[in-house]
Design a protein around this motif. Structure first.
Motif, mmCIF file in Angstrom:
data_model
loop_
_atom_site.group_PDB
_atom_site.id
_atom_site.type_symbol
_atom_site.label_atom_id
_atom_site.label_comp_id
_atom_site.label_asym_id
_atom_site.label_seq_id
_atom_site.Cartn_x
_atom_site.Cartn_y
_atom_site.Cartn_z
ATOM 1 N N ALA A 71 0.809 -1.219 0.000
ATOM 2 C CA ALA A 71 0.000 0.000 0.000
ATOM 3 C C ALA A 71 0.842 1.270 0.000
ATOM 4 C CB ALA A 71 -0.925 0.013 1.210
ATOM 5 N N ILE A 72 0.460 2.197 -0.895
ATOM 6 C CA ILE A 72 0.823 3.598 -0.741
ATOM 7 C C ILE A 72 -0.488 4.335 -0.483
ATOM 8 C CG2 ILE A 72 2.893 3.472 -2.148
ATOM 9 C CD1 ILE A 72 1.323 4.739 -4.454
ATOM 10 N N THR A 73 -0.442 5.458 0.200
ATOM 11 C CA THR A 73 -1.679 6.056 0.698
ATOM 12 C C THR A 73 -1.852 7.513 0.283
ATOM 13 O OG1 THR A 73 -0.635 6.711 2.780
ATOM 14 C CG2 THR A 73 -1.697 4.530 2.715
ATOM 15 N N LEU A 74 -3.120 7.899 0.175
ATOM 16 C CA LEU A 74 -3.509 9.276 -0.150
ATOM 17 C C LEU A 74 -4.691 9.646 0.727
ATOM 18 C CD1 LEU A 74 -3.535 11.869 -1.946
ATOM 19 C CD2 LEU A 74 -4.991 10.592 -3.539
ATOM 20 N N GLN A 75 -4.597 10.797 1.363
ATOM 21 C CA GLN A 75 -5.643 11.238 2.289
ATOM 22 C C GLN A 75 -6.300 12.519 1.782
ATOM 23 O OE1 GLN A 75 -4.582 13.611 5.783
ATOM 24 N NE2 GLN A 75 -5.430 11.974 7.057
ATOM 25 N N PHE A 76 -7.622 12.461 1.591
ATOM 26 C CA PHE A 76 -8.402 13.665 1.348
ATOM 27 C C PHE A 76 -8.878 14.222 2.686
ATOM 28 C CE2 PHE A 76 -8.351 12.096 -2.875
ATOM 29 C CZ PHE A 76 -8.804 13.095 -3.734
ATOM 30 N N MET A 77 -9.052 15.534 2.734
ATOM 31 C CA MET A 77 -9.578 16.199 3.925
ATOM 32 C C MET A 77 -10.657 17.187 3.489
ATOM 33 S SD MET A 77 -7.991 15.165 6.755
ATOM 34 C CE MET A 77 -7.603 16.412 7.982
ATOM 35 N N PRO A 78 -11.522 17.625 4.431
ATOM 36 C CA PRO A 78 -12.533 18.615 4.073
ATOM 37 C C PRO A 78 -11.889 19.914 3.588
ATOM 38 C CG PRO A 78 -13.080 17.574 6.161
ATOM 39 C CD PRO A 78 -11.687 17.129 5.814
ATOM 40 N N GLN A 79 -12.512 20.542 2.587
ATOM 41 C CA GLN A 79 -12.007 21.819 2.093
ATOM 42 C C GLN A 79 -12.240 22.912 3.140
ATOM 43 O OE1 GLN A 79 -12.896 23.125 -1.873
ATOM 44 N NE2 GLN A 79 -13.178 21.033 -2.640
ATOM 45 N N ARG A 80 -11.303 23.834 3.196
ATOM 46 C CA ARG A 80 -11.454 25.057 3.977
ATOM 47 C C ARG A 80 -10.801 26.159 3.177
ATOM 48 N NH1 ARG A 80 -9.228 25.573 10.036
ATOM 49 N NH2 ARG A 80 -7.758 27.054 9.088
ATOM 50 N N GLU A 81 -11.578 27.164 2.813
ATOM 51 C CA GLU A 81 -11.141 28.101 1.775
ATOM 52 C C GLU A 81 -9.890 28.895 2.131
ATOM 53 O OE1 GLU A 81 -15.134 26.799 0.774
ATOM 54 O OE2 GLU A 81 -14.166 27.456 2.643
ATOM 55 N N ASP A 82 -9.595 29.066 3.421
ATOM 56 C CA ASP A 82 -8.375 29.796 3.765
ATOM 57 C C ASP A 82 -7.130 28.931 3.568
ATOM 58 O OD1 ASP A 82 -9.202 28.175 5.974
ATOM 59 O OD2 ASP A 82 -7.764 29.253 7.242
ATOM 60 N N LEU A 83 -7.346 27.610 3.440
ATOM 61 C CA LEU A 83 -6.222 26.691 3.251
ATOM 62 C C LEU A 83 -6.216 26.048 1.880
ATOM 63 C CD1 LEU A 83 -6.254 24.838 6.686
ATOM 64 C CD2 LEU A 83 -4.668 26.629 5.950
ATOM 65 N N ALA A 84 -7.363 25.514 1.481
ATOM 66 C CA ALA A 84 -7.402 24.750 0.235
ATOM 67 C C ALA A 84 -8.827 24.635 -0.265
ATOM 68 C CB ALA A 84 -6.823 23.364 0.453
ATOM 69 N N SER A 85 -9.016 24.908 -1.544
ATOM 70 C CA SER A 85 -10.304 24.668 -2.193
ATOM 71 C C SER A 85 -10.036 24.261 -3.634
ATOM 72 C CB SER A 85 -11.196 25.906 -2.144
ATOM 73 O OG SER A 85 -10.751 26.876 -3.077
ATOM 74 N N GLY A 86 -11.077 23.740 -4.283
ATOM 75 C CA GLY A 86 -10.911 23.226 -5.632
ATOM 76 C C GLY A 86 -11.370 24.168 -6.717
ATOM 77 N N LEU A 87 -11.366 25.467 -6.459
ATOM 78 C CA LEU A 87 -11.895 26.412 -7.434
ATOM 79 C C LEU A 87 -11.082 26.444 -8.721
ATOM 80 C CD1 LEU A 87 -12.912 29.385 -5.095
ATOM 81 C CD2 LEU A 87 -14.377 27.625 -6.109
#
Length: 263
Positions: A71-87
């Protein structure tokens, strides 16, 4: 009085987050589990005291798919616009853990993705799946959804997910945050370097430290199940052959020793 403009403090985190170094499972451990079903691996781990190993939710994109790998791993987290968003769609995502983990792929790796069962995050699409496969990746387990499912089917890449969506990875509520970190997938914990056994029954996480013991125990279990099926098909009584009794265990040992090697 002079008006002053206050600049918000910069977040004390840099993305993507990368976990520490880890050791992939060796080919001997992977080969040892090559013929072990996810059901048997799960049962053997339960016997050894580890009960939460089944990744509940993800199903194979195509029936008959199977994979065993490190296994190699990837973690998604909830968006927070001051840190990260998908715009910014892919132009933002190319600087995230999603792109970064793809550059770490080695032959035989299984990418395990934590996405909270999200119905609206297409964690992997056609282009990334192609790149993963080209680098020798063996399969992907997503506790969430994928996009471009038709093209991914054509690739033949073994993949388990909770479904499909037209959304790109960060279009909705999640953002690719970290890689090479522990992840929670379908109620199971997966550490980088653990082994993944996945088939039509779903994925199971095998702790690397227990893989050899699981493989040895599972090999015997699956061999006597072959014998039991044979005897039940001949009309034998279930309680005599599943599981084996001391008498039928002796019968099985005689049957096994008489079988041609490799069968």
């Amino acid at each position: 009085m002079t008006d002053t403009v206050t600049t918000p403090p910069r977040a004390a985190i840099e993305l993507p987050v990368r976990g520490g170094a880890f050791e992939r499972a060796g080919s001997e451990l992977i080969d040892g589990l090559d013929r072990v079903s996810s059901a048997t691996a799960c049962a053997k781990l339960h016997e050894l005291g580890v009960s939460r190993t089944f990744v509940e939710g993800p199903r194979p994109l195509q029936a008959g798919q199977r994979v065993v790998g490190s296994a190699i791993t990837l973690q998604f987290m909830p968006q927070r616009e001051d840190l990260a968003s998908g715009l910014g769609q892919e132009y933002v995502e190319r600087h995230t853990a999603l792109w970064a983990v793809m550059e770490t792929v080695q032959p035989g790796d299984v990418l395990v993705i934590q996405a909270y069962g999200s119905k609206f995050s297409g964690c992997i699409g056609d282009i990334l799946a192609r790149y993963f496969l080209r680098k020798g990746g063996a399969g992907i387990v997503v506790d969430g959804r994928i996009r471009d499912s038709g093209r991914i089917r054509e690739l033949g890449l073994p993949i388990w997910s909770t479904g499909v969506t037209p959304h790109y990875a960060s279009q909705s509520e999640l953002f690719p945050w970290a890689y090479d970190v522990p992840v929670a997938v379908g109620g199971a914990l997966c550490l980088p370097g653990d082994l993944v056994v996945a088939d039509d029954d779903g994925p199971v996480i095998v702790p690397q430290s227990m893989a050899r013991e699981v493989a040895d125990s599972a090999r015997d279990h699956e061999e006597w199940e072959v014998f039991s099926r044979h005897r039940l098909d001949e009309g034998a009584r279930l309680s005599d052959y599943y599981p084996l009794t001391p008498d039928t265990r002796e019968e099985y040992e005689t049957w096994r020793s008489a079988r041609p090697a490799g069968r």
